[in-house]
Design a protein around this motif. Structure first.
Motif, PDB file in Angstrom:
ATOM      1  N   GLY A 277       0.839  -1.204   0.000  1.00 13.65           N
ATOM      2  CA  GLY A 277       0.000   0.000   0.000  1.00 13.65           C
ATOM      3  C   GLY A 277       0.873   1.254   0.000  1.00 13.65           C
ATOM      4  N   LEU A 278       0.361   2.310  -0.609  1.00 13.02           N
ATOM      5  CA  LEU A 278       1.184   3.510  -0.791  1.00 13.02           C
ATOM      6  C   LEU A 278       0.689   4.706   0.028  1.00 13.02           C
TER       7      LEU A 278
ATOM      8  N   GLU B 187      -0.384 -12.409  -8.295  1.00  6.81           N
ATOM      9  CA  GLU B 187       0.282 -13.063  -9.433  1.00  6.81           C
ATOM     10  C   GLU B 187       0.106 -14.585  -9.388  1.00  6.81           C
ATOM     11  N   THR B 188       0.126 -15.148  -8.179  1.00  7.02           N
ATOM     12  CA  THR B 188      -0.077 -16.597  -8.035  1.00  7.02           C
ATOM     13  C   THR B 188      -1.466 -16.966  -8.540  1.00  7.02           C
ATOM     14  N   LEU B 189      -2.450 -16.133  -8.175  1.00  3.93           N
ATOM     15  CA  LEU B 189      -3.814 -16.396  -8.650  1.00  3.93           C
ATOM     16  C   LEU B 189      -3.879 -16.281 -10.164  1.00  3.93           C
ATOM     17  N   ASP B 190      -3.220 -15.256 -10.702  1.00  4.72           N
ATOM     18  CA  ASP B 190      -3.260 -15.060 -12.153  1.00  4.72           C
ATOM     19  C   ASP B 190      -2.648 -16.258 -12.879  1.00  4.72           C
ATOM     20  N   ASN B 191      -1.505 -16.736 -12.360  1.00  2.00           N
ATOM     21  CA  ASN B 191      -0.875 -17.915 -12.982  1.00  2.00           C
ATOM     22  C   ASN B 191      -1.807 -19.123 -12.912  1.00  2.00           C
ATOM     23  N   TYR B 192      -2.465 -19.276 -11.766  1.00  3.78           N
ATOM     24  CA  TYR B 192      -3.369 -20.416 -11.563  1.00  3.78           C
ATOM     25  C   TYR B 192      -4.537 -20.373 -12.552  1.00  3.78           C
ATOM     26  N   VAL B 193      -5.185 -19.202 -12.662  1.00  3.84           N
ATOM     27  CA  VAL B 193      -6.367 -19.170 -13.534  1.00  3.84           C
ATOM     28  C   VAL B 193      -5.968 -19.184 -15.016  1.00  3.84           C
ATOM     29  N   ARG B 194      -4.776 -18.642 -15.335  1.00  2.00           N
ATOM     30  CA  ARG B 194      -4.309 -18.678 -16.738  1.00  2.00           C
ATOM     31  C   ARG B 194      -4.174 -20.119 -17.243  1.00  2.00           C
ATOM     32  N   GLU B 195      -3.680 -20.979 -16.357  1.00  2.00           N
ATOM     33  CA  GLU B 195      -3.548 -22.392 -16.764  1.00  2.00           C
ATOM     34  C   GLU B 195      -4.906 -23.013 -17.058  1.00  2.00           C
ATOM     35  N   ARG B 196      -5.965 -22.338 -16.635  1.00  2.00           N
ATOM     36  CA  ARG B 196      -7.323 -22.867 -16.844  1.00  2.00           C
ATOM     37  C   ARG B 196      -8.133 -21.969 -17.768  1.00  2.00           C
ATOM     38  N   GLY B 197      -7.422 -21.157 -18.574  1.00  2.00           N
ATOM     39  CA  GLY B 197      -8.095 -20.381 -19.616  1.00  2.00           C
ATOM     40  C   GLY B 197      -8.753 -19.089 -19.160  1.00  2.00           C
ATOM     41  N   LEU B 198      -8.330 -18.576 -18.004  1.00  2.00           N
ATOM     42  CA  LEU B 198      -8.924 -17.329 -17.489  1.00  2.00           C
ATOM     43  C   LEU B 198      -7.804 -16.369 -17.081  1.00  2.00           C
ATOM     44  N   ILE B 199      -8.164 -15.125 -16.787  1.00  2.00           N
ATOM     45  CA  ILE B 199      -7.188 -14.192 -16.206  1.00  2.00           C
ATOM     46  C   ILE B 199      -7.819 -13.492 -15.011  1.00  2.00           C
ATOM     47  N   MET B 200      -6.987 -12.928 -14.155  1.00  2.00           N
ATOM     48  CA  MET B 200      -7.529 -12.104 -13.070  1.00  2.00           C
ATOM     49  C   MET B 200      -7.979 -10.776 -13.694  1.00  2.00           C
ATOM     50  N   PRO B 201      -9.060 -10.196 -13.176  1.00  2.00           N
ATOM     51  CA  PRO B 201      -9.577  -8.968 -13.802  1.00  2.00           C
ATOM     52  C   PRO B 201      -8.767  -7.730 -13.456  1.00  2.00           C
ATOM     53  N   LEU B 202      -7.740  -7.883 -12.600  1.00  2.00           N
ATOM     54  CA  LEU B 202      -6.906  -6.722 -12.281  1.00  2.00           C
ATOM     55  C   LEU B 202      -5.440  -7.090 -12.399  1.00  2.00           C
ATOM     56  N   ASP B 203      -4.634  -6.064 -12.685  1.00  2.00           N
ATOM     57  CA  ASP B 203      -3.202  -6.268 -12.857  1.00  2.00           C
ATOM     58  C   ASP B 203      -2.510  -4.994 -12.381  1.00  2.00           C
ATOM     59  N   LEU B 204      -1.511  -5.145 -11.543  1.00  2.00           N
ATOM     60  CA  LEU B 204      -0.771  -3.965 -11.090  1.00  2.00           C
ATOM     61  C   LEU B 204       0.686  -4.296 -10.862  1.00  2.00           C
ATOM     62  N   GLY B 205       1.502  -3.250 -10.813  1.00  2.00           N
ATOM     63  CA  GLY B 205       2.949  -3.433 -10.695  1.00  2.00           C
ATOM     64  C   GLY B 205       3.349  -4.243  -9.471  1.00  2.00           C
ATOM     65  N   ALA B 206       2.526  -4.234  -8.429  1.00  2.00           N
ATOM     66  CA  ALA B 206       2.865  -4.936  -7.195  1.00  2.00           C
ATOM     67  C   ALA B 206       2.308  -6.355  -7.170  1.00  2.00           C
ATOM     68  N   LYS B 207       1.909  -6.870  -8.324  1.00  2.00           N
ATOM     69  CA  LYS B 207       1.189  -8.163  -8.359  1.00  2.00           C
ATOM     70  C   LYS B 207       1.956  -9.326  -7.726  1.00  2.00           C
ATOM     71  N   GLY B 208       3.278  -9.261  -7.764  1.00  2.71           N
ATOM     72  CA  GLY B 208       4.079 -10.356  -7.206  1.00  2.71           C
ATOM     73  C   GLY B 208       4.091 -10.374  -5.684  1.00  2.71           C
ATOM     74  N   THR B 209       3.559  -9.346  -5.068  1.00  6.80           N
ATOM     75  CA  THR B 209       3.613  -9.237  -3.603  1.00  6.80           C
ATOM     76  C   THR B 209       2.242  -8.981  -2.974  1.00  6.80           C
ATOM     77  N   CYS B 210       1.403  -8.184  -3.642  1.00  8.14           N
ATOM     78  CA  CYS B 210       0.128  -7.796  -3.013  1.00  8.14           C
ATOM     79  C   CYS B 210      -0.818  -8.991  -2.923  1.00  8.14           C
ATOM     80  N   HIS B 211      -1.707  -8.937  -1.937  1.00  7.94           N
ATOM     81  CA  HIS B 211      -2.672 -10.016  -1.713  1.00  7.94           C
ATOM     82  C   HIS B 211      -4.032  -9.621  -2.276  1.00  7.94           C
ATOM     83  N   ILE B 212      -4.826 -10.628  -2.594  1.00  7.44           N
ATOM     84  CA  ILE B 212      -6.169 -10.338  -3.093  1.00  7.44           C
ATOM     85  C   ILE B 212      -7.020  -9.656  -2.001  1.00  7.44           C
ATOM     86  N   GLY B 213      -6.768 -10.007  -0.742  1.00  5.11           N
ATOM     87  CA  GLY B 213      -7.502  -9.354   0.358  1.00  5.11           C
ATOM     88  C   GLY B 213      -7.133  -7.882   0.456  1.00  5.11           C
ATOM     89  N   GLY B 214      -5.838  -7.585   0.220  1.00  2.00           N
ATOM     90  CA  GLY B 214      -5.392  -6.180   0.205  1.00  2.00           C
ATOM     91  C   GLY B 214      -5.977  -5.454  -0.990  1.00  2.00           C
TER      92      GLY B 214
END
Ligand SMILES: Cc1cc2nc3c(=O)[nH]c(=O)nc-3n(C[C@H](O)[C@H](O)[C@H](O)COP(=O)(O)OP(=O)(O)OC[C@H]3O[C@@H](n4cnc5c(N)ncnc54)[C@H](O)[C@@H]3O)c2cc1C
Length: 507
Positions: free
Chosen positions: A119-120, A160-187
Motif C-alpha cells: 500500500g502507498l 500473481e499466483t492467482l493469475d498464474n493459476y487461472v491462466r492455466e485454466r483459460g482465465l485471467i484475473m480482472p486486475l493487474d498492477l505493478g505490485a502483483k508479485g507481492t500484493c494479496h487479493i484481500g489487500g
C-alpha cells in the motif's frame, strides 16, 4: 546501498518480506507518530497474558514477537511510515481471525490488518503498538468454476499466483498492477485496487462477487456468493471493498475472472504533446473499441529516469510523452492488423511521432516492465512524495508543469504517469530525502488544486494513514458523517486500523 535498493525495485514484482527487511534496515524512517504528531488513542496495551492467550489458540510460528522479525511489518513499502508494533499474528483460517478479533475487542487492543504491505498511503502498517494481523498464511485457493469464471480464495493469496493459476485454466484475473508479485487479493479488495486494465475489466466493486469478512467483535459475515446477479437486499460486500480494513477484515474473496484472451497486442508510442495524448485516447476508443484493454501514459521524465536508474532497454527514442496501448481480443490476425492500422493512421495524422507494436510475449513483458517499474524507480534516487489523484481528462496533466514551477530546484524530479483511460494520474516528486518544508509546499496545495477541478484526492491507493485530513476535499460532510456512523456501528471500540481513513475515528 543503491545497488540493493535497485534490485529491490526490480524485484518488486517478485519481492518477498526478506528483501523488505534488507531494504528497511538500511535507513529506518522516523516513527509515524513523531513525524506526523499523532497522539495514541486510548487502547489497551499488550501484556504477557495476552501473548499467552494468542499462543493458546495459535501455533508458535503464528505469534511473532522478535523485534527484528517484526521490523518489516512496521515499515511501509515507500519507507515513509513506521509503526511500533511488538506483535504480529498470522492466522491460518477465518476461525482464527475471528477468535483473535473477539479477544482484541474485549481487551480494546488495536489491530492493523496487513496483506502484501505494498500500500502507498501508510494504511498497512501500525502507527503505535497495534497488533499486526498478517494474512500471509491464509493463501489457499478454495474453488474455481471455469464455466462462470468465479474464483474463490483466501485473502492472503498473492495476485500473481492467482493469475498464474487461472491462466492455466483459460482465465485471467480482472486486475493487474505493478505490485502483483507481492500484493494479496484481500489487500486488493480492501483498497479497491485499480491498476492497468481497469479500462477494460472495470473496478473491483464489479468484479468481486462475494466476500467473507470478520467484524471487530469476531462475528464472521458470510457474503461469499459467486453469483453475477444477487439483488437480495443491501449489497453488503461493498462495505468491505475499499474500506481499508476499518470496517472488517476480509478473509475470503469470490471474484469473477474473464476469459484469457486469444490475442494480446501491445503498442508503445512517442507523442509530442499532452493534447495529442488526449486526441490519441479518443481515437483509440473509437478505432480499437471492443479490444482496447489499456491506455497508459508516462511523460519523458517518468520513462527516462526509470530506464536509466534500472538499466532497462528503451523501446523508442526520446519524446515528451509516451503512450502504451494494449488490446485483448479473440483473433490474432484481426487484432494485430487493427493496431498496426491505428499506428500508421495516427503517424499520418501526426498524433504518433514514432512507435512500435508487438505481440511477442517477451517484448510485451519488457515494455510492461518499464511501465510497472516507474512506481518504484524514484526510490533508487531518494525519497518519493507520491500522489494518486483522479482528474477530469481535459485537466489531467495540468498539475505537473505547475508543480515544476512551484518546486523549482527543491525537487530532483517531478513526473506524471498513469491510467489516462480512467482519469487517474500518478504524480511523483523525488527529493534526496524526506523534508517537511517540501511536504508543506506540496500538501495541501495538490489536493486544493484537485478539488478545484472536482477531482478526487485518491483515485486508487486509498486514504490510509496519509490522507484522512485531506478526505474532505473529495467527500461531502454528509457522506463523511455516514462513514463515521458506519464505523461506529461496525467497530464501536475503534480497534480496526485506527488513525486511518476517517479524520477522527472513535476512541
Ligand atoms: C510498484 C507498485 C505498483 C502499484 N500499482 C498500483 C496500481 O496500479 N493500482 C492500485 O490500485 N494500487 C497500486 N499499488 C498500491 C498497492 O499495491 C495496492 O493498494 C494493493 O491493493 C495493496 O495490496 P496489499 O496486499 O499489499 O495490501 P496492504 O498494503 O498490506 O494493505 C493495504 C490496506 O488494506 C488493508 N488490508 C490488507 N489486507 C486486508 C484484509 N485482508 N482485510 C482487511 N484489510 C486489509 C490494510 O490494513 C491497508 O489499509 C501499487 C503499489 C506498488 C508498490
Amino acid at each position: 546501498m543503491i545497488k540493493s535498493v535497485k534490485s529491490l525495485v526490480q524485484l518488486m514484482g517478485k519481492s518477498n518480506i526478506l528483501e523488505q527487511v534488507r531494504y528497511a534496515s538500511q535507513a529506518l524512517p522516523q516513527f509515524s507518530s513523531e513525524k506526523y504528531h499523532i497522539k495514541r488513542k486510548n487502547f489497551g496495551t499488550i501484556e504477557s497474558a495476552d501473548i499467552g492467550f494468542f499462543k493458546s489458540i495459535l501455533s508458535e510460528e503464528q505469534v511473532v514477537t522478535d523485534e527484528s522479525d517484526i521490523l518489516p511489518y512496521n515499515i511501509d513499502w515507500i519507507k515513509n511510515c513506521r509503526g511500533q508494533s511488538n506483535l504480529v499474528l498470522k492466522p491460518k483460517n477465518t476461525e482464527e481471525v475471528s477468535k483473535i478479533l473477539k479477544y482484541c475487542n474485549s481487551r480494546r487492543l488495536a489491530v492493523c490488518p496487513q496483506g502484501g504491505n505494498t500500500g502507498l498511503v501508510g494504511g498497512s502498517v501500525p502507527v503505535f503498538d497495534e497488533i499486526v494481523l498478517s494474512f500471509a498464511l491464509m493463501n489457499n485457493i478454495v474453488s474455481l468454476d471455469d464455466l462462470s469464471g468465479s474464483l474463490v480464495c483466501e485473502a492472503g493469496c498473492i495476485l500473481e499466483t492467482l493469475d498464474n493459476y487461472v491462466r492455466e485454466r483459460g482465465l485471467i484475473m480482472p486486475l493487474d498492477l505493478g505490485a502483483k508479485g507481492t500484493c494479496h487479493i484481500g489487500g486488493n479488495a480492501s483498497t479497491n485496487a485499480g491498476g492497468l486494465r481497469l479500462l477494460r475489466y472495470g473496478n473491483l466493486h464489479g468484479s468481486i462477487l462475494g466476500i467473507e469478512a470478520v467484524k471487530a467483535d469476531g462475528t464472521i459475515v458470510d457474503c461469499l456468493r459467486t453469483l453475477k446477479k444477487d439483488n437480495t437486499g443491501y449489497h453488503l460486500k461493498h462495505l468491505f471493498i475499499g474500506s481499508e480494513g476499518t470496517l472488517g477484515l476480509v478473509t475470503k474473496v469470490a471474484i469473477h475472472c474473464p476469459v484469457l484472451p486469444n490475442a494480446v497486442n501491445l503498442g508503445f508510442f512517442g507523442v509530442e504533446s499532452f493534447d495529442n495524448v488526449l486526441k490519441l485516447f479518443k481515437s483509440a476508443k473509437s478505432n480499437l473499441g471492443e479490444i482496447l484493454s489499456a491506455f497508459e501514459m508516462a511523460d519523458f521524465d517518468a520513462i527516462n529516469s526509470t530506464v536509466n536508474s534500472l538499466n532497462l532497454p528503451k523501446p523508442i527514442s526520446d519524446f515528451p510523452f509516451y503512450v502504451l496501448v494494449e488490446t485483448h481480443g479473440s483473433d490474432e490476425t484481426h487484432d494485430n492488423e487493427k493496431l498496426m492500422k491505428f499506428l500508421s493512421q495516427e503517424m499520418e495524422t501526426g498524433l504518433i511521432s514514432d512507435g512500435t507494436v508487438t505481440s511477442e510475449p517477451s517484448k510485451m513483458k519488457s515494455i510492461w516492465n518499464i511501465r510497472e517499474s516507474i512506481a518504484g524507480s524514484g526510490l533508487t534516487v531518494g525519497y518519493v512524495f507520491k500522489y494518486d489523484v483522479s482528474i477530469p481528462q481535459k485537466n489531467y496533466y495540468d498539475l505537473v508543469p505547475r508543480l515544476k514551477t512551484r518546486m523549482g530546484d527543491k525537487a530532483l524530479l517531478i513526473y506524471g504517469y498513469g491510467h489516462v483511460g480512467d482519469g487517474n494520474i500518478h504524480i511523483n516528486v523525488v527529493v534526496p530525502e524526506y523534508n517537511s518544508e517540501v511536504a508543506s509546499l506540496l500538501e495541501p496545495y495538490i489536493f486544493e488544486e484537485v478539488s478545484k477541478v472536482n477531482g478526487s484526492v485518491s483515485a486508487e491507493h486509498g486514504i490510509g494513514f496519509r490522507k484522512p485530513k485531506y478526505i474532505h476535499y473529495s467527500k461531502d460532510p454528509s457522506a463523511l458523517q455516514l462513514m463515521k456512523d458506519l464505523k461506529q456501528l461496525m467497530d464501536p471500540n475503534g480497534i480496526l486500523n485506527p488513525y486511518k481513513v476517517l479524520p477522527d475515528g472513535p476512541n
